[in-house]
Enzyme design. Structure first.
Site, PDB file in Angstrom:
ATOM      1  CG  ASP A 126      -4.411  51.498  20.248  1.00 48.56           C
ATOM      2  OD1 ASP A 126      -3.356  51.937  19.763  1.00 48.56           O
ATOM      3  OD2 ASP A 126      -4.924  50.421  19.901  1.00 48.56           O
ATOM      4  CG  ASP A 144      -2.349  52.228  15.329  1.00 48.94           C
ATOM      5  OD1 ASP A 144      -1.401  51.438  15.174  1.00 48.94           O
ATOM      6  OD2 ASP A 144      -3.166  52.142  16.256  1.00 48.94           O
TER       7      ASP A 144
END
Length: 167
Positions: A126, A144
């Site tokens: 991330d 995401d």
């Protein structure tokens, strides 16, 4: 004589375009994650704009770090079930529902992008962080974003586009 009109199938209602899109989206997601993993410092904010920074971290859960305490194989299995379910929805959805089909393509691409991370690294990379001085959003990635935008497309399809009788 009555002429029956057939709606033109949406681009992503056809197997070849959706497959091409998913492969391209997963490749872009992976290229960005590889660059982030090689060039961005670990857990150190790199400001981009006010309220936006790049911040490399590793997520052991699913989107936005949910279920991070769960076993990795449980999460992999859950993602595979979700991908299978979305493929089933894609197959069952009327071929003229362009917004729903776009949403399914994005959801599948995002789920596969994060699955690739899980298999390759044992975690998901991330790197996007929205924040203020007193608040910060969960760190997330392009995959995401695909999932979130895809879900929004499916919801908007249900709310905004006209339905045919019998659907």
């Amino acid at each position: 004589m009555t002429e029956q009109t057939h709606a033109r199938p949406a681009l992503f209602a056809r197997p070849a375009p959706i497959l091409f899109f998913i492969v391209a989206a997963v490749l872009i997601d992976q290229i960005v994650k590889i660059a982030v993993d090689h060039y961005l410092p670990l857990q150190e904010a790199v400001p981009v704009l006010p309220m936006l920074a790049l911040y490399r971290t590793y997520n052991l859960g699913v989107a936005f770090s949910m279920l991070s305490g769960m076993d990795g194989w449980f999460i992999v299995g859950m993602r595979l079930i979700i991908v299978a379910f979305v493929i089933w929805l894609w197959y069952r959805t009327a071929k003229d529902r362009w917004l729903a089909h776009l949403g399914y393509a994005l959801i599948i691409a995002g789920a596969i992008g994060n699955l690739v991370d899980r298999f390759a690294y044992g975690h998901v990379i991330d790197y996007i962080l929205f924040y203020t001085e007193s608040w910060s959003f969960a760190v997330f990635n392009l995959a995401d974003s695909f999932i979130t935008i895809g879900a929004a497309c499916v919801i908007l399809d249900e709310l905004l586009l006209p339905k045919k009788a019998g659907r």
